[in-house]
Design a protein around this motif. Structure first.
Motif, PDB file in Angstrom:
ATOM      1  N   HIS A 200       0.837  -1.198   0.000  1.00  0.00           N
ATOM      2  CA  HIS A 200       0.000   0.000   0.000  1.00  0.00           C
ATOM      3  C   HIS A 200       0.879   1.257   0.000  1.00  0.00           C
TER       4      HIS A 200
ATOM      5  N   HIS B 228      -8.508  -5.128  -0.986  1.00  0.00           N
ATOM      6  CA  HIS B 228      -8.509  -3.787  -0.387  1.00  0.00           C
ATOM      7  C   HIS B 228      -7.582  -2.829  -1.122  1.00  0.00           C
TER       8      HIS B 228
ATOM      9  N   LEU C 285      -7.810  -2.520  -4.892  1.00  0.00           N
ATOM     10  CA  LEU C 285      -8.255  -2.190  -6.250  1.00  0.00           C
ATOM     11  C   LEU C 285      -8.646  -0.724  -6.435  1.00  0.00           C
ATOM     12  N   GLU C 286      -9.213  -0.122  -5.399  1.00  0.00           N
ATOM     13  CA  GLU C 286      -9.623   1.290  -5.512  1.00  0.00           C
ATOM     14  C   GLU C 286      -8.421   2.224  -5.625  1.00  0.00           C
ATOM     15  N   GLU C 287      -7.264   1.710  -5.233  1.00  0.00           N
ATOM     16  CA  GLU C 287      -6.069   2.561  -5.147  1.00  0.00           C
ATOM     17  C   GLU C 287      -5.253   2.587  -6.437  1.00  0.00           C
TER      18      GLU C 287
ATOM     19  N   ASN D 105      -4.416   1.956 -10.854  1.00  0.00           N
ATOM     20  CA  ASN D 105      -4.868   2.182 -12.223  1.00  0.00           C
ATOM     21  C   ASN D 105      -4.837   0.916 -13.066  1.00  0.00           C
TER      22      ASN D 105
ATOM     23  N   LEU E 275     -13.843  -6.600 -11.361  1.00  0.00           N
ATOM     24  CA  LEU E 275     -13.769  -5.159 -11.649  1.00  0.00           C
ATOM     25  C   LEU E 275     -15.124  -4.643 -12.135  1.00  0.00           C
TER      26      LEU E 275
ATOM     27  N   ARG F  60     -17.606  -4.392  -9.323  1.00  0.00           N
ATOM     28  CA  ARG F  60     -17.346  -3.260  -8.424  1.00  0.00           C
ATOM     29  C   ARG F  60     -17.338  -1.917  -9.157  1.00  0.00           C
TER      30      ARG F  60
ATOM     31  N   LEU G 121     -15.210  -0.689 -11.311  1.00  0.00           N
ATOM     32  CA  LEU G 121     -13.900  -0.037 -11.272  1.00  0.00           C
ATOM     33  C   LEU G 121     -13.247  -0.015 -12.655  1.00  0.00           C
TER      34      LEU G 121
ATOM     35  N   VAL H 196     -10.189  -0.221 -13.731  1.00  0.00           N
ATOM     36  CA  VAL H 196      -8.787  -0.622 -13.551  1.00  0.00           C
ATOM     37  C   VAL H 196      -8.412  -1.485 -14.755  1.00  0.00           C
TER      38      VAL H 196
END
Ligand code: DX5
Ligand code: ZN
Length: 225
Positions: free
Chosen positions: A100, A129, A131-133, A135, A166, A169, A171, A173
């Motif tokens: 992280h 925890h 995937l949101e962070e 690209n 993905l 959710r 996202l 990514v």
């Protein structure tokens, strides 16, 4: 409309004595991303290049540089590679207890795409925890360390599964695949959900890298249509 698929030639298979010429060949073919493999002889049993070489490459091309760090404790070197000109940086989940933090360090530069790379045997659940962070996710489709290996067939399921997660959710990514990709596999991995295809030996070990790039592109374009 399906998202654009990028083919990223991997310089690991290029002639290191004339990287500028090698890059020109794939630029002319229409490449829009160049993949650079960094290996430390610890995380993977091979050595490649450091920030100085990335800095030199930066001077001979305007293409975005996708730097894949196959090194232990990548957080120690993230800043140097970004300073050297990296536009995309991926760090291996397996290479640090502080993944992280490594991602935060990449994102602190603002303009750099941050990615997490996973070895073939690392399950997707480790990304829950994270995937949101990020690209992009770089899925290794061979064991990292060497060019010219054979694509691991089970990885197609892994690509599909990640794509489902993905989508579920919501996202955006990107999924990058790396290892053993060639024109015969391009269709399969794109249909599974890959958006960035790394190809080393299939391009630079071919008699004509420009044509080899276009051969992969042709397969990708068939699906986009
Ligand atoms: C392997 C590297 C790859 C490699 C791909 O550890 O991460 O980027 O250069 O080479 P090919 O396409 O020949 O498998
Ligand atoms: Zn790579």
């Amino acid at each position: 409309m399906p998202a654009e698929v990028l083919i990223a030639p991997s310089l690991l298979s290029a002639n290191f004595a004339c990287l500028a010429d090698e890059i020109k060949k794939v630029e002319e073919a229409g490449a829009r991303l160049v993949h650079i493999d960094v290996m430390d002889g610890h995380f993977v049993p091979n050595l490649s290049i450091g920030p100085q070489v990335v800095e030199s490459i930066r001077k001979v091309t305007d293409l975005p540089l996708d730097v894949h760090l196959m090194i232990d404790n990548p957080e120690k070197y993230v800043d140097s590679f970004i300073k050297a000109g990296a536009d995309w940086v991926s760090v291996h989940y397996e290479a640090t207890p502080h993944i992280h933090r490594a991602i935060q360090m990449i994102k602190a530069h603002g303009h750099v795409e941050a990615g997490i790379a996973l070895n073939p045997s690392t399950p997707l659940t480790v990304l829950a925890h994270l995937l949101e962070e990020i690209n992009f996710v770089l899925l290794m489709t061979v064991n990292p360390g060497f060019e010219g290996q054979t694509y691991i067939a089970q990885m197609t399921e892994k690509i599909k599964h990640l794509k489902q997660v993905l989508d579920r959710r919501g996202l955006e990514v990107k999924i990058e695949v790396d290892g053993g990709i060639n024109d015969e596999l391009a269709g399969e991995v794109v249909r599974a959900g890959a958006q960035v295809l790394v190809a080393g030996s299939a391009i630079f070990r071919a008699p004509n890298p420009t044509e080899a790039f276009l051969k992969i592109k042709k397969e990708v374009d068939k699906i986009a249509k």
